[in-house]
Design a protein around this motif. Structure first.
Motif, PDB file in Angstrom:
ATOM      1  N   ALA A   1      28.712  53.719  31.707  1.00 40.32           N
ATOM      2  CA  ALA A   1      28.752  55.212  32.009  1.00 40.32           C
ATOM      3  C   ALA A   1      30.236  55.475  32.483  1.00 40.32           C
ATOM      4  CB  ALA A   1      27.573  55.602  32.655  1.00 40.32           C
TER       5      ALA A   1
ATOM      6  N   MET B   1      27.377  68.754  23.956  1.00 34.48           N
ATOM      7  CA  MET B   1      26.858  67.611  24.823  1.00 34.48           C
ATOM      8  C   MET B   1      25.441  67.812  25.099  1.00 34.48           C
ATOM      9  SD  MET B   1      29.953  67.690  27.902  1.00 34.48           S
ATOM     10  CE  MET B   1      29.188  66.711  28.967  1.00 34.48           C
TER      11      MET B   1
ATOM     12  N   THR C   1      22.819  63.070  31.795  1.00 36.90           N
ATOM     13  CA  THR C   1      23.470  61.925  30.726  1.00 36.90           C
ATOM     14  C   THR C   1      25.033  61.968  31.047  1.00 36.90           C
ATOM     15  OG1 THR C   1      21.684  62.179  29.173  1.00 36.90           O
ATOM     16  CG2 THR C   1      23.640  61.190  28.520  1.00 36.90           C
ATOM     17  N   PHE C   2      25.414  62.992  31.297  1.00 36.40           N
ATOM     18  CA  PHE C   2      26.925  63.179  31.348  1.00 36.40           C
ATOM     19  C   PHE C   2      27.561  63.460  32.698  1.00 36.40           C
ATOM     20  CE2 PHE C   2      25.886  64.473  27.062  1.00 36.40           C
ATOM     21  CZ  PHE C   2      26.643  63.667  26.173  1.00 36.40           C
TER      22      PHE C   2
ATOM     23  N   LEU D   1      32.668  57.915  30.582  1.00 40.83           N
ATOM     24  CA  LEU D   1      32.721  58.972  31.073  1.00 40.83           C
ATOM     25  C   LEU D   1      33.976  59.579  31.798  1.00 40.83           C
ATOM     26  CD1 LEU D   1      28.953  59.945  32.328  1.00 40.83           C
ATOM     27  CD2 LEU D   1      30.204  60.757  30.451  1.00 40.83           C
TER      28      LEU D   1
ATOM     29  N   ASN E   1      28.340  61.764  36.097  1.00 41.55           N
ATOM     30  CA  ASN E   1      28.437  60.414  36.710  1.00 41.55           C
ATOM     31  C   ASN E   1      29.418  60.543  37.928  1.00 41.55           C
ATOM     32  OD1 ASN E   1      30.172  57.534  36.989  1.00 41.55           O
ATOM     33  ND2 ASN E   1      27.985  57.031  36.190  1.00 41.55           N
TER      34      ASN E   1
ATOM     35  N   LEU F   1      36.165  60.854  29.162  1.00 45.16           N
ATOM     36  CA  LEU F   1      35.604  62.222  29.047  1.00 45.16           C
ATOM     37  C   LEU F   1      36.135  63.302  29.767  1.00 45.16           C
ATOM     38  CD1 LEU F   1      33.950  64.090  27.086  1.00 45.16           C
ATOM     39  CD2 LEU F   1      32.090  63.783  28.782  1.00 45.16           C
ATOM     40  N   TYR F   2      35.881  62.960  31.093  1.00 44.82           N
ATOM     41  CA  TYR F   2      36.200  63.969  32.189  1.00 44.82           C
ATOM     42  C   TYR F   2      37.931  63.998  32.120  1.00 44.82           C
ATOM     43  CZ  TYR F   2      31.677  62.830  34.051  1.00 44.82           C
ATOM     44  OH  TYR F   2      30.332  62.723  34.353  1.00 44.82           O
TER      45      TYR F   2
END
Length: 257
Positions: free
Chosen positions: A181, A20, A28-29, A185, A31, A188-189
């Motif tokens: 985002a 990442m 950036t990652f 994200l 949020n 992704l989480y």
């Protein structure tokens, strides 16, 4: 400590984080609204599916067993019960009164025998213990599998929330980025929590449950044969089925008839 569990968890998380951060910053990652959706939503769904006491017990059991290698090896147990059989053959069942072991289940079995309970009661009590331990492991495994199922689903809900926000604010270019985002994200989480934490821990709990049940059945089988007055060598041969063929010679080394 079960070092492989810790190494696998740390290595998996580290590899993802390094990938990442290869061409982007940590911010950036990050949020917070998306993270709140996934963590809060997953926790809420878990509480709906299970009682709070069940969830807390599952996490305690995971920390206690998944990251520790406290189970005895079957070969060590076979050697120990072989010694017990020889003591009983020489001094009778009361000869076990002074024997102490770190294995709680074996110690309980010894105490029941020394107290003079009938073999049927000893077997029934030990069988109930096995069932209770198996149920605790099963419930803990279900909790973590539930988290593994819920986290990606909540992540998808967060993605839909972000897409709706983005579509509703297309006339404001400055709001498209934050909405996108959240949309990306949260997925992704959710995948991160499920695939790197929850599901691996569920599999580890299942493996630990199988190992502990095998050891407990080994002990029950040995106690049954000891109470029948079986020859120690015969008991060792009977118990050899609990270990793999390449390890079956180890328990028998140095054994006497």
């Amino acid at each position: 400590m079960d070092i492989l569990t810790l190494v696998g968890l740390v290595a998996g998380v580290a590899i993802v984080i390094i990938a990442m951060l290869a061409n982007a910053s940590a911010l950036t990652f990050l949020n917070l609204p998306g993270l709140a959706i996934v963590l809060g939503g997953t926790f809420a769904v878990t509480l709906i599916r299970f009682r709070m006491t069940t969830v807390s017990s599952a996490f305690r059991l995971a920390l206690k067993t998944a990251f520790t290698d406290r189970l005895d090896r079957p070969s060590d147990l076979i050697r120990e019960v072989g010694e017990l059989a020889r003591v009983v053959r020489k001094d009778g069942i009361l000869g076990l009164e002074s024997h102490e072991t770190e294995n709680e289940f074996l110690q309980k079995a010894i105490n029941l025998c020394v107290d003079g309970h009938p073999p049927e009661m000893v077997e029934e009590t030990l069988a109930q213990d096995i069932q209770q331990v198996s149920e605790r492991y099963e419930v803990a495994e279900r909790v973590f599998r539930g988290i593994g199922e819920s986290a990606p689903a909540i992540g998808m809900l967060g993605t839909l929330v972000g897409l709706v926000q983005m579509l509703n604010t297309l006339d404001d270019p400055s709001s498209i980025g934050p909405a996108m985002a959240i949309a990306l994200l949260t997925t992704l989480y959710g995948a991160f929590i499920a695939q790197l934490i929850a599901l691996p821990l569920a599999d580890k709990l299942q493996l630990k449950a199988d190992d502990e049940r095998r050891n407990q059945l080994l002990i029950v089988t040995s106690i049954q044969n000891i109470l029948r007055g079986q020859n120690p060598r015969v008991i060792t041969e009977i118990l050899s089925s609990f270990v793999s063929p390449d390890q079956r010679q180890a328990p028998e080394a140095g054994q006497e008839v």
